[in-house]
Design an enzyme around this catalytic site. Structure first.
Site, PDB file in Angstrom:
ATOM      1  N   TYR A 238       0.860  -1.207   0.000  1.00 23.06           N
ATOM      2  CA  TYR A 238       0.000   0.000   0.000  1.00 23.06           C
ATOM      3  C   TYR A 238       0.893   1.254   0.000  1.00 23.06           C
ATOM      4  O   TYR A 238       1.783   1.392   0.854  1.00 23.06           O
ATOM      5  CB  TYR A 238      -0.938   0.001   1.212  1.00 23.06           C
ATOM      6  CG  TYR A 238      -1.668   1.325   1.359  1.00 23.06           C
ATOM      7  CD1 TYR A 238      -2.596   1.733   0.397  1.00 23.06           C
ATOM      8  CD2 TYR A 238      -1.402   2.184   2.421  1.00 23.06           C
ATOM      9  CE1 TYR A 238      -3.236   2.962   0.502  1.00 23.06           C
ATOM     10  CE2 TYR A 238      -2.046   3.414   2.538  1.00 23.06           C
ATOM     11  CZ  TYR A 238      -2.961   3.797   1.568  1.00 23.06           C
ATOM     12  OH  TYR A 238      -3.587   5.020   1.660  1.00 23.06           O
ATOM     13  N   CYS A 293     -11.313  13.387   4.311  1.00 24.36           N
ATOM     14  CA  CYS A 293     -12.288  14.443   4.623  1.00 24.36           C
ATOM     15  C   CYS A 293     -12.518  15.381   3.442  1.00 24.36           C
ATOM     16  O   CYS A 293     -12.870  16.541   3.615  1.00 24.36           O
ATOM     17  CB  CYS A 293     -11.843  15.242   5.846  1.00 24.36           C
ATOM     18  SG  CYS A 293     -11.915  14.324   7.385  1.00 24.36           S
ATOM     19  N   GLY A 294     -12.295  14.894   2.236  1.00 28.34           N
ATOM     20  CA  GLY A 294     -12.655  15.690   1.056  1.00 28.34           C
ATOM     21  C   GLY A 294     -11.596  16.671   0.590  1.00 28.34           C
ATOM     22  O   GLY A 294     -11.909  17.639  -0.099  1.00 28.34           O
ATOM     23  N   ARG A 404      -7.933   3.719  -4.254  1.00 26.05           N
ATOM     24  CA  ARG A 404      -7.363   4.991  -4.717  1.00 26.05           C
ATOM     25  C   ARG A 404      -7.117   5.013  -6.207  1.00 26.05           C
ATOM     26  O   ARG A 404      -7.087   3.983  -6.876  1.00 26.05           O
ATOM     27  CB  ARG A 404      -6.022   5.220  -4.003  1.00 26.05           C
ATOM     28  CG  ARG A 404      -6.159   5.228  -2.474  1.00 26.05           C
ATOM     29  CD  ARG A 404      -5.570   6.441  -1.858  1.00 26.05           C
ATOM     30  NE  ARG A 404      -5.867   6.572  -0.432  1.00 26.05           N
ATOM     31  CZ  ARG A 404      -5.729   7.725   0.220  1.00 26.05           C
ATOM     32  NH1 ARG A 404      -5.337   8.805  -0.408  1.00 26.05           N
ATOM     33  NH2 ARG A 404      -6.001   7.792   1.508  1.00 26.05           N
TER      34      ARG A 404
HETATM   35  C1  SPV Z   1      -3.560  10.155   3.390  1.00 27.23           C
HETATM   36  O1  SPV Z   1      -4.054   9.149   3.918  1.00 27.23           O
HETATM   37  O2  SPV Z   1      -3.555  11.262   3.935  1.00 27.23           O
HETATM   38  C2  SPV Z   1      -2.964  10.055   2.062  1.00 27.23           C
HETATM   39  C3  SPV Z   1      -2.602   8.746   1.549  1.00 27.23           C
HETATM   40  O3  SPV Z   1      -2.728  11.052   1.448  1.00 27.23           O
HETATM   41  S1  SPV Z   1      -1.262   8.104   2.371  1.00 27.23           S
HETATM   42  O4  SPV Z   1      -0.142   8.041   1.446  1.00 27.23           O
HETATM   43  O5  SPV Z   1      -1.671   6.784   2.819  1.00 27.23           O
HETATM   44  O6  SPV Z   1      -0.931   8.947   3.498  1.00 27.23           O
END
Ligand code: SPV
Ligand code: MN
Length: 644
Positions: A238, A293-294, A404
């Site tokens: 991930y 949260c958008g 995503r």
């Molecule tokens: C978040 O979760 O705030 C993201 C994706 O932008 S991550 O790379 O998982 O943080």
């Protein structure tokens, strides 16, 4: 206080390469002629030692130096399909990647800051002593790339030459991670040495998915060695756990803002976007929101979309607040992305043209990606991250809520590529903070002072979202950045106050709170339905654009300035052609004083638990509370904006 280069440098201790001579002879033994010659472009010895130690530690069969050329990019895409990390979809240049079912979000419980004895970290972060982490890397990362190809890329987190851009090395055995890195970051192979010389530092990231099996996920780890600005990641794919140039390095950048350039720089979990106002003027915003949260949707509402996740900020010599986007792409949550709310993004996802990696969505029988909230009738069947899926499987949604899409920002219709590439940075005039608040704050309010603005950021709360595995309940989310602030929160507060209060910043931004999550039932109506819609954001940002230039007046309240009804009504018509009844305005902007006071008390109590938090924050809370109580005594518990 964080001390850099303190304690054992785990990467070099496990790799065992200590001199540049040893590094060079290792490159001769381990790289073929082509990639050996490529690596010879890089002269910075510290960087070469990092690379040599990663090779010595991980022991890959092959090493591939990624120069960012079209040919290299095509090679990695091809290898990713051959290896099976990605599969093609019906539309050309669209691929699907599945993470293991146990690896669908940031693994908060398996993510650690490596600390030296007596080093304090944020009260909201997990830490592990350097010796323990060192043993993990020795036992788990030695030989982790046997049978695999190691990819090495040199990137710039921001336009080359910008004051707050920071170079970074990404090393991974995952083709999916490297493909994502190329979509999201600027490969700066030719400029890397010069950039390290300019900035005086660089970040290093080493990842391997190992055998990529569910049974290994319990031993997966995500480590941030802050002292040596190096991350390690194992047994997962991930991107939030593996492409640590993103959030791993954002954590290091936050350290820089706290411990190297305090008062001069900030590293924020913020989108950057431009709004076009009267006569075509452009006003740029940077806005914080917790994951899920958008934030991406809000960013794309602008006429000049720049980025949806991160901002590197500094104070320029002319007294303006400048920002660059460390990224050139989007790793956005796809749930509920549909034509109505996200027309620009949907064009990239549903029409040919853009290079897109979908992750953890459903793929239907026609090879079309599908997700919850895509606005189309449910498919008869398909395959998702768990395997075969049919609509009668009511316990498993069609797509994971944290599924995503990864794509270049330039593919998005309203992206301003030239501005995102400008090393002078973007003059930011408006800062916004949003969270998830069902019952207290109005859709928009503007801080009356810089300290009050910092207090808005310090007081964000959010519901747990799918981006973090195992998270639940309501979280304190100061500046929407706490998952990524390793240092003491008190130091972070200080850095915020020092930055916005810096006398060198002569052009202060407007600082505002935003809240899209007020419900009917919280405002005298019934049901948990929201009082507004996604597209109303056009109006909230549009009003801030006007307010920033003095083109609208506002109503003063104890918590800050709020809009007048007539101005909003006009903007609703102009920007989204929507009726905006005064009754709705009254529901949204009335002050429910007991709720607001309770919120202040909660924040005040939480911050008092952090030893040594600045009195300036408590002064803002105290002043607002006193004014609210006085207002309540004069006008009652619920005060309509028309009565202010
Ligand atoms: C978040 O979760 O705030 C993201 C994706 O932008 S991550 O790379 O998982 O943080
Ligand atoms: Mn994010």
């Amino acid at each position: 206080m964080l001390e850099f280069k303190k304690g054992v440098d785990i990467l070099s201790a496990v790799g065992g390469v200590t001199t540049i001579g040893e590094a060079k002879s290792l490159f001769e033994r381990r790289l073929d002629g082509e990639h050996f010659n490529r690596l010879a472009t890089i002269k910075n010895e510290e960087a070469l030692l990092k690379v040599a130690n990663a090779i010595a530690m991980c022991d890959p069969d092959q090493v591939y130096v990624h120069t960012g050329s079209e040919e290299d990019r095509a090679n990695v895409r091809r290898m990713s399909l051959e290896k099976g990390e990605e599969k093609t979809l019906a539309m050309s240049n669209h691929t699907i990647h599945f993470d293991l079912p146990e690896d669908q979000g940031r693994m908060v419980d398996q993510t650690f800051y490596i600390v030296n004895e007596d080093e304090k970290v944020s009260s909201l972060a997990k830490k592990e002593l350097r010796d323990v982490s060192h043993a993990y890397m020795r036992d788990n990362m030695r030989g982790i790339m046997r049978g695999k190809t190691m990819f090495i890329g040199f990137y710039s987190r921001g336009p080359v030459g910008a004051k707050a851009s920071i170079p970074a090395i990404e090393i991974s055995s995952s083709t999916y991670v490297m493909h994502s890195a190329e979509l999201l970051y600027r490969n700066c192979f030719a400029d890397f040495d010069a950039e390290v010389a300019r900035r005086g530092e660089f970040f290093t990231n080493v990842h391997s998915e190992g055998p990529n099996r569910s049974e290994d996920v319990p031993k997966a780890r995500i480590y941030m060695d802050r002292s040596w600005q190096t991350t390690f990641s194992t047994f997962c794919t991930y991107a939030g756990n593996t492409l640590l140039m993103k959030k791993g390095n954002h954590r290091f950048a936050s350290d820089c803002a706290m411990y190297k350039y305090n008062g001069d720089e900030l590293s924020e979990h913020m989108f950057i976007t431009g709004m076009t106002g009267p006569d075509g003027r452009k006003t740029y915003f940077a806005g914080a929101a917790p994951s899920g949260c958008g934030k991406t949707t809000t960013a794309m509402v602008g006429s000049d979309f720049i980025g949806d996740d991160l901002a590197q900020m500094w104070i320029e010599a002319d007294g303006t607040l400048r920002a660059v986007n460390p990224e050139i792409g989007i790793f956005g949550i796809i749930e509920d992305v549909n034509l109505e709310g996200d027309p620009y993004l949907m064009k990239c996802l549903r029409q040919p043209g853009a290079e897109v990696i979908f992750s953890n969505v459903l793929v239907d029988e026609q090879g079309k990606p599908r997700w919850v909230g895509d606005g189309e009738p449910a498919p008869a069947r398909g395959v998702n991250y768990q395997g075969e899926w049919t609509p009668d499987m009511t316990k498993v949604a069609m797509s994971h809520p944290n599924s995503r899409c990864t794509l270049r920002a330039e593919a998005v219709g309203n992206h301003n590529k030239a501005v995102n590439a400008d090393p002078n940075g973007i003059v930011i005039k408006v800062i916004t903070y949003s969270g998830r608040d069902a019952n207290t704050m109005p859709p928009i309010w503007v801080a009356k002072t810089m300290d009050a603005g910092v207090a808005i950021g310090a007081s964000i709360v959010s519901k747990a979202t799918a981006a973090e595995i195992g998270a639940s309940g309501v979280n304190r989310q100061p500046w929407a950045n706490t998952p990524f602030v390793a240092g003491n929160l008190v130091d972070y507060l200080e850095a915020q106050l020092n930055f916005y209060g810096n006398n060198r910043m002569t052009h202060k931004p407007v600082m505002a709170g935003l809240n899209y999550f007020l419900t009917h039932e919280a405002r005298g109506g019934s049901g948990k339905g929201l009082l507004g819609e996604k597209r109303d954001v056009h109006v909230w940002l549009g009003w801030l654009e006007l307010f920033t230039h003095g083109d609208v007046q506002a109503i003063e309240t104890p918590i800050g300035w709020i809009p007048k009804y007539e101005d909003l009504k006009k903007l609703f018509t102009e920007r989204i052609n929507k009726e905006y009844p005064e009754s709705l305005y009254t529901m949204q902007f009335s002050l429910y004083i007991d709720n607001v006071v309770a919120r202040i008390d909660l924040q005040d109590a939480a911050w008092r638990k952090e030893q040594g938090a600045s009195e300036r924050l408590f002064a803002v809370y105290a002043e607002q509370k006193a004014a609210l109580l006085a207002l309540k005594a004069a006008k009652g518990e619920i005060v309509k904006p028309q009565d202010l």
